[in-house]
Design an enzyme around this catalytic site. Structure first.
Site, PDB file in Angstrom:
ATOM      1  N   LYS A 106     -23.534  17.695  12.797  1.00  0.00           N
ATOM      2  CA  LYS A 106     -24.392  16.657  12.231  1.00  0.00           C
ATOM      3  C   LYS A 106     -24.054  16.433  10.757  1.00  0.00           C
ATOM      4  O   LYS A 106     -23.547  17.341  10.105  1.00  0.00           O
ATOM      5  CB  LYS A 106     -25.862  17.114  12.303  1.00  0.00           C
ATOM      6  CG  LYS A 106     -26.474  17.095  13.676  1.00  0.00           C
ATOM      7  CD  LYS A 106     -27.924  17.543  13.607  1.00  0.00           C
ATOM      8  CE  LYS A 106     -28.565  17.574  14.973  1.00  0.00           C
ATOM      9  NZ  LYS A 106     -28.755  16.245  15.577  1.00  0.00           N
ATOM     10  N   ASP A 110     -36.110  22.320  15.886  1.00  0.00           N
ATOM     11  CA  ASP A 110     -35.660  21.818  17.194  1.00  0.00           C
ATOM     12  C   ASP A 110     -36.172  22.697  18.351  1.00  0.00           C
ATOM     13  O   ASP A 110     -35.718  22.563  19.477  1.00  0.00           O
ATOM     14  CB  ASP A 110     -34.121  21.733  17.199  1.00  0.00           C
ATOM     15  CG  ASP A 110     -33.600  20.663  18.150  1.00  0.00           C
ATOM     16  OD1 ASP A 110     -34.387  19.776  18.537  1.00  0.00           O
ATOM     17  OD2 ASP A 110     -32.403  20.724  18.508  1.00  0.00           O
ATOM     18  N   ARG A 155     -30.490  18.610  26.328  1.00  0.00           N
ATOM     19  CA  ARG A 155     -30.535  18.249  27.740  1.00  0.00           C
ATOM     20  C   ARG A 155     -29.747  19.230  28.611  1.00  0.00           C
ATOM     21  O   ARG A 155     -30.034  19.386  29.799  1.00  0.00           O
ATOM     22  CB  ARG A 155     -30.031  16.806  27.917  1.00  0.00           C
ATOM     23  CG  ARG A 155     -28.630  16.593  27.425  1.00  0.00           C
ATOM     24  CD  ARG A 155     -28.306  15.123  27.229  1.00  0.00           C
ATOM     25  NE  ARG A 155     -28.967  14.556  26.064  1.00  0.00           N
ATOM     26  CZ  ARG A 155     -28.878  13.270  25.694  1.00  0.00           C
ATOM     27  NH1 ARG A 155     -28.142  12.431  26.403  1.00  0.00           N
ATOM     28  NH2 ARG A 155     -29.501  12.849  24.618  1.00  0.00           N
TER      29      ARG A 155
HETATM   30  N1  BES Z   1     -32.240  17.819  18.186  1.00  0.00           N
HETATM   31  C1  BES Z   1     -31.620  16.553  18.271  1.00  0.00           C
HETATM   32  C2  BES Z   1     -32.632  15.402  18.306  1.00  0.00           C
HETATM   33  C3  BES Z   1     -33.478  15.219  17.078  1.00  0.00           C
HETATM   34  C4  BES Z   1     -33.125  14.289  16.113  1.00  0.00           C
HETATM   35  C5  BES Z   1     -34.650  15.914  16.913  1.00  0.00           C
HETATM   36  C6  BES Z   1     -33.913  14.106  15.005  1.00  0.00           C
HETATM   37  C7  BES Z   1     -35.455  15.736  15.802  1.00  0.00           C
HETATM   38  C8  BES Z   1     -35.080  14.818  14.840  1.00  0.00           C
HETATM   39  C9  BES Z   1     -30.773  16.449  19.531  1.00  0.00           C
HETATM   40  O1  BES Z   1     -30.220  17.632  19.973  1.00  0.00           O
HETATM   41  C10 BES Z   1     -29.637  15.533  19.214  1.00  0.00           C
HETATM   42  O2  BES Z   1     -28.878  15.862  18.345  1.00  0.00           O
HETATM   43  N2  BES Z   1     -29.562  14.412  19.912  1.00  0.00           N
HETATM   44  C11 BES Z   1     -28.542  13.459  19.693  1.00  0.00           C
HETATM   45  C12 BES Z   1     -28.113  12.928  21.043  1.00  0.00           C
HETATM   46  C13 BES Z   1     -26.862  12.128  20.991  1.00  0.00           C
HETATM   47  C14 BES Z   1     -25.671  12.980  20.631  1.00  0.00           C
HETATM   48  C15 BES Z   1     -26.662  11.482  22.336  1.00  0.00           C
HETATM   49  C16 BES Z   1     -29.095  12.336  18.816  1.00  0.00           C
HETATM   50  O3  BES Z   1     -30.269  12.023  18.926  1.00  0.00           O
HETATM   51  O4  BES Z   1     -28.350  11.821  18.008  1.00  0.00           O
HETATM   52 ZN    ZN Z   2     -31.301  19.372  19.453  1.00  0.00          ZN
HETATM   53 ZN    ZN Z   3     -28.366  18.067  19.004  1.00  0.00          ZN
END
Ligand code: BES
Ligand code: ZN
Ligand code: ZN
Length: 501
Positions: A280, A291, A354
């Site tokens: 990220k 998370d 997921r």
């Molecule tokens: N933990 C994140 C989602 C998240 C984002 C939680 C902001 C709280 C605040 C999740 O694991 C994630 O990174 N999701 C990705 C999915 C994508 C790669 C399809 C996202 O939301 O960008």
């Molecule tokens: Zn996550």
């Molecule tokens: Zn993630």
């Protein structure tokens, strides 16, 4: 905080602060406020006539009583429009009182239950909402400062809820007990979500769960990587292998003989989500210590089942791991096998939630379930779609999704449904595996696609709902009864849902 209900006349209350109220637009005060106004020689009426008190929801006015009554100060809290008053307004008004009391350095107060006299809320529900608003607003984030902040206001230590009607007191007492257990569970979720990930490791979470299971006499099983390998949880293990911290799944069971139906609960427990190899951006990455909000919610529901008294069995499964970049990490392009036997092509290691949920869904459904709810901070897209005040829900049975939304309404937690449109399944089509974990490019409908992925791992026989709390689990600002940071969202909805099943 000590909270008690006491049968006493408002004029006999001797406290540093006594709380009464005013509905918006009311010019002639009655009830408890009227009694105090009279004792103070019409001071409240004068303030109303001078437009200094208007009764707007959450507005507070403090007056010193100069020995005209036994309590040193009176606080008049605005309740907003009488036609709009409900339990949520009561929570907000109660939180406003706590905020003001802290500001003026008072640690004890007495209050009536607003709206009961006017029959706007039932005594039990009213006391519950009042106490929830107070306890949630009185929350303080655990800090690690080496020196105590002298300026930080003390928390409220005592609330006396007063009424002259004995029947109301009996109901108040019931509401207080329920509110205390719910609020302490919500505040415990906040503690876990706010906790830095170097402290709240998967192992520490397991320790907390073990302690809870012992206290509450719940059956607990801990699955380590060795056991999970035997169970075929390759997807979960692949995420765990990028981290130096040992990973686990925790299973908690609440069984009452003679209860035929079973609810399964799953909570996403990523104690830190760096994104892994699909790392990220560093801005805001610290928030990913939260998370594991879904995991914290599920754990804390299990803690208060004695109070909720469910009419069905509950099985909770909590997968716990970090998601880290490392020489051993799983990588984009990898193909992982899940408990269900289905294979997944990895497009991004940041769509890890997921994957651990897929294995948890596979494992929990080895038991016969009637209902299944997963709670997860799954997609950043949820914030784009619904903002930070609404959680997203999806599911395989319309009626069950509706039930969850209704439970949210009862709990004053906003939940909106997203459609699991069949046509979108092709967005996850893979050439080499049964499914991709996310889209490669042209990402669209991110929250829905997360739900579509999970649905692949749920039997059609079970009533399943997926609650995406990525946008709602944290809220940085102080607002109403929310103190900046984790919100503890989801628990109150699940309490209502369990009551409905
Ligand atoms: N933990 C994140 C989602 C998240 C984002 C939680 C902001 C709280 C605040 C999740 O694991 C994630 O990174 N999701 C990705 C999915 C994508 C790669 C399809 C996202 O939301 O960008
Ligand atoms: Zn996550
Ligand atoms: Zn993630």
């Amino acid at each position: 905080m000590k909270i008690e209900a006491k049968k006493v006349s408002i004029l006999d209350v001797k406290m540093p602060l006594l709380v009464v109220n005013l509905f918006e637009g009311v010019k002639k005060v009655g009830g408890a406020t009227g009694v105090i106004d009279k004792a103070l020689g019409g001071l409240i009426t004068e303030l109303i006539n001078d437009s200094e008190i208007k009764g707007k929801l959450g507005k507070t006015t403090v007056i010193h009583t100069q020995n005209k009554i036994k309590s040193k100060r009176v606080l008049i809290v605005g309740l907003g429009k009488s036609s709009e008053f409900d339990e949520e307004a009561l929570r907000k008004a109660s939180a406003a009182v706590i905020r003001k009391a802290k500001e003026i350095g008072v640690t004890k107060l007495a209050t009536i239950v607003h709206g009961v006299g006017q029959r706007k809320v039932e005594p039990k529900e009213g006391a519950k909402a009042l106490v929830e608003g107070a306890l949630l607003r009185n929350y303080r984030i655990i800090n690690y400062k080496s020196k105590k902040d002298e300026d930080e206001p003390k928390g409220i230590e005592e609330i006396q809820i007063v009424d002259i009607d004995r029947r109301n007191i009996v109901q108040f007492k019931k509401g207080i007990v329920f509110a205390e257990s719910i609020s302490s569970a919500v505040n415990d979720i906040k503690n876990l979500v706010n906790m830095p990930s170097n402290e709240l490791t998967p192992k520490k979470f397991v320790d907390i769960a073990q302690k809870l299971a012992k206290e509450k006499k719940l059956k607990i099983e801990i699955f380590d990587i060795k056991k999970l390998k035997r169970m075929g949880a390759e997807a979960f293990i692949s995420i765990a292998q990028g981290s130096k911290m040992p990973a686990y799944m925790v299973k908690l069971s609440y069984n009452v003989s003679g209860r035929k139906k079973t609810l399964g609960l799953i909570g996403k427990g990523i104690t830190f989500d760096s994104g892994g190899i699909s790392i990220k951006p560093s801005k805001g990455m610290w928030e990913m210590k939260g998370d594991m909000a879904g995991a914290a919610t599920v754990l804390n529901i299990m803690k208060i089942l004695d109070e909720i008294k469910p009419k069905l069995n509950i099985e909770a499964l909590i997968p716990l791991t970090e998601n880290m970049p490392d020489g051993g990490s799983y990588k984009p392009g990898d193909v992982l096998k899940t408990v269900s036997g289905k294979t997944v092509e990895i497009m991004s290691t940041d769509a890890e939630g997921r994957l651990i949920l897929a294995d948890a869904l596979g494992l929990i459904q080895k038991e016969k379930l009637d209902y299944l709810v997963d709670v997860a901070t799954l997609t950043g897209a949820a914030k784009i779609a619904l903002g930070s005040k609404i959680s997203a829900v999806m599911g395989n049975k319309e009626d069950f999704v509706k039930k969850l939304i209704l439970a949210g309404k009862k709990a004053s937690e906003n939940i909106w449904q997203m459609p699991l449109l069949k046509d979108y399944r092709e967005l996850l089509k893979s050439k080499v595996a049964d499914i991709r974990n996310c889209q490669d490019t042209n990402k669209q409908a991110g929250t829905i696609v997360g739900g579509i992925f999970l649905k692949e791992f749920v039997s059609d026989e079970v009533n399943w709902a997926h609650l995406d709390i990525a946008a709602t689990a944290c809220f940085e600002k102080d607002k109403d009864y929310q103190v900046g940071g984790a919100t503890g969202v989801g628990l109150r909805t699940l309490v209502e849902l369990i009551g409905m099943l």
